[in-house]
Write an enzyme that holds these catalytic residues in place. Sequence first.
Site, PDB file in Angstrom:
ATOM      1  N   ARG A 135       0.806  -1.222   0.000  1.00 58.28           N
ATOM      2  CA  ARG A 135       0.000   0.000   0.000  1.00 58.28           C
ATOM      3  C   ARG A 135       0.836   1.268   0.000  1.00 58.28           C
ATOM      4  O   ARG A 135       0.586   2.200  -0.775  1.00 58.28           O
ATOM      5  CB  ARG A 135      -0.949   0.002   1.212  1.00 58.28           C
ATOM      6  CG  ARG A 135      -2.216  -0.799   1.018  1.00 58.28           C
ATOM      7  CD  ARG A 135      -2.715  -1.338   2.335  1.00 58.28           C
ATOM      8  NE  ARG A 135      -1.753  -2.280   2.892  1.00 58.28           N
ATOM      9  CZ  ARG A 135      -1.672  -3.559   2.521  1.00 58.28           C
ATOM     10  NH1 ARG A 135      -2.516  -4.037   1.622  1.00 58.28           N
ATOM     11  NH2 ARG A 135      -0.768  -4.364   3.042  1.00 58.28           N
ATOM     12  N   THR A 136       1.835   1.338   0.878  1.00 56.96           N
ATOM     13  CA  THR A 136       2.594   2.587   1.009  1.00 56.96           C
ATOM     14  C   THR A 136       3.360   2.895  -0.267  1.00 56.96           C
ATOM     15  O   THR A 136       3.299   4.014  -0.795  1.00 56.96           O
ATOM     16  CB  THR A 136       3.553   2.513   2.209  1.00 56.96           C
ATOM     17  OG1 THR A 136       2.804   2.243   3.398  1.00 56.96           O
ATOM     18  CG2 THR A 136       4.307   3.819   2.381  1.00 56.96           C
ATOM     19  N   LYS A 165      25.895  -5.011  -0.752  1.00 58.85           N
ATOM     20  CA  LYS A 165      27.355  -5.049  -0.884  1.00 58.85           C
ATOM     21  C   LYS A 165      28.053  -4.328   0.263  1.00 58.85           C
ATOM     22  O   LYS A 165      29.276  -4.251   0.292  1.00 58.85           O
ATOM     23  CB  LYS A 165      27.765  -4.393  -2.201  1.00 58.85           C
ATOM     24  CG  LYS A 165      27.131  -5.008  -3.433  1.00 58.85           C
ATOM     25  CD  LYS A 165      27.485  -4.201  -4.675  1.00 58.85           C
ATOM     26  CE  LYS A 165      26.768  -4.738  -5.904  1.00 58.85           C
ATOM     27  NZ  LYS A 165      27.053  -3.910  -7.114  1.00 58.85           N
ATOM     28  N   ARG A 186      11.544   3.575   3.107  1.00 61.00           N
ATOM     29  CA  ARG A 186      11.194   2.673   4.207  1.00 61.00           C
ATOM     30  C   ARG A 186      12.449   1.896   4.581  1.00 61.00           C
ATOM     31  O   ARG A 186      13.172   1.419   3.716  1.00 61.00           O
ATOM     32  CB  ARG A 186      10.077   1.717   3.810  1.00 61.00           C
ATOM     33  CG  ARG A 186       9.858   0.603   4.838  1.00 61.00           C
ATOM     34  CD  ARG A 186       8.588  -0.163   4.609  1.00 61.00           C
ATOM     35  NE  ARG A 186       7.427   0.674   4.896  1.00 61.00           N
ATOM     36  CZ  ARG A 186       6.175   0.227   4.853  1.00 61.00           C
ATOM     37  NH1 ARG A 186       5.928  -1.037   4.528  1.00 61.00           N
ATOM     38  NH2 ARG A 186       5.172   1.028   5.133  1.00 61.00           N
ATOM     39  N   HIS A 214       5.726   5.953  11.468  1.00 65.51           N
ATOM     40  CA  HIS A 214       5.169   5.910  10.109  1.00 65.51           C
ATOM     41  C   HIS A 214       4.265   7.144   9.983  1.00 65.51           C
ATOM     42  O   HIS A 214       3.027   7.030  10.012  1.00 65.51           O
ATOM     43  CB  HIS A 214       4.386   4.624   9.925  1.00 65.51           C
ATOM     44  CG  HIS A 214       4.098   4.266   8.492  1.00 65.51           C
ATOM     45  ND1 HIS A 214       4.242   5.155   7.446  1.00 65.51           N
ATOM     46  CD2 HIS A 214       3.648   3.104   7.926  1.00 65.51           C
ATOM     47  CE1 HIS A 214       3.905   4.564   6.313  1.00 65.51           C
ATOM     48  NE2 HIS A 214       3.540   3.327   6.579  1.00 65.51           N
TER      49      HIS A 214
END
Length: 389
Positions: A135-136, A165, A186, A214
């Site tokens: 959704r986000t 890496k 995120r 959030h």
Amino acid sequence: MAASSSLFSCSIQGAMPFQKTDYKQFQCNYSDFGFKQFTRFNSMHLKHPRLFPNEKFSQSGTLCRALKIENLPTFPLGKKFQLEDVIEAQQFDRDILSAIFDVARDMEKIEKRSPGSQILKGYLMATLFYEPSTRTRLSFESAMKRLGGEVLTTENAREFSSAAKGETLEDSIRTVEGYSDIIVMRHFESGAAKRAAATAGIPVINAGDGPGQHPTQALLDVYTIEREIGKLDGIKVALVGDLANGRTVRSLAYLLARYDDVKIYFVSPDAVKMKNDIKDYLTSRKVEWEESADLMEVASKCDILYQTRIQRERFGERIDLYEAARGKYIVDRRVLEVMQKHAVVMHPLPRLDEITADVDGDPRAAYFRQAKNGLYIRMALLKLLLVGW
């Protein structure tokens, strides 16, 4: 941002009285009622047998009344947005929240039009996601495209970017900002968004940082509450589920503290109770809160039942704790039966089994409307951060 200003109401002979006018059209010193008259009334006159203490005639005969208004928010069109980044819920006060919600309502109108807006034409947004998201990420990408912008995306940056890496977050941000105008990130670590914002020379939006915060979810949650309930002051909200690891409930608690006469119920298994920093913050803001183990009792009292899933990914190897917590509080038809008719069920999604599927058909199930509102809030934020009010 807020300003204390004086407004005028004017009565003109032969015309309907103006109850209020834009404070930009008149200037008034509240102590001596000196003023600058708006030119369109220069040729108009009226007679009045009596003046009140807050009234004065201009030379042309216009009667002006001064009304002192405190803390009037001012967000002129074209002005730069107050925030450079969106990192945590504490950044937002009531005035900014209200203004953002106004922009979100405008974005809803844009979304319903075809072919859409070109407000962000020529802008590029990079989505840098180190944790899974549906959704986000998709709502941010949809928001950008619906406003005419373009998207550069990395869905699983933890595994398929140079982070695998050993590249530092700071180096990744310095690189990505060279390709884009705004970064939506995120990350699995709490505090990562602050590090990114401190490094980047372009806006950074926190799309969730581990068990931290959030903020855009909290914004859409408050926006949804206002749309569903019709108010934000004087509400009772139950936060249910994984409150220790749930970044959505943490951010939501911060925003709810901006409103008056709010009461918050915390309903959770012992292993995932709300942390003390949130409780202490609410207490400092004089927000009433209560912990309860009885979901049915709380559901009968609250306006908003905000359910969350128990987050297995936050338990590490302690699967025993996860299994003990999962399934303890489930919203089903029995819970709906004790809820008030106006109350709604919300969930940041995804859900597992903490809301049964037979709840979906009830009009009080607001979680899919809630997810849709995320598009409008994120359209508003992208517009504000990139081009201003």
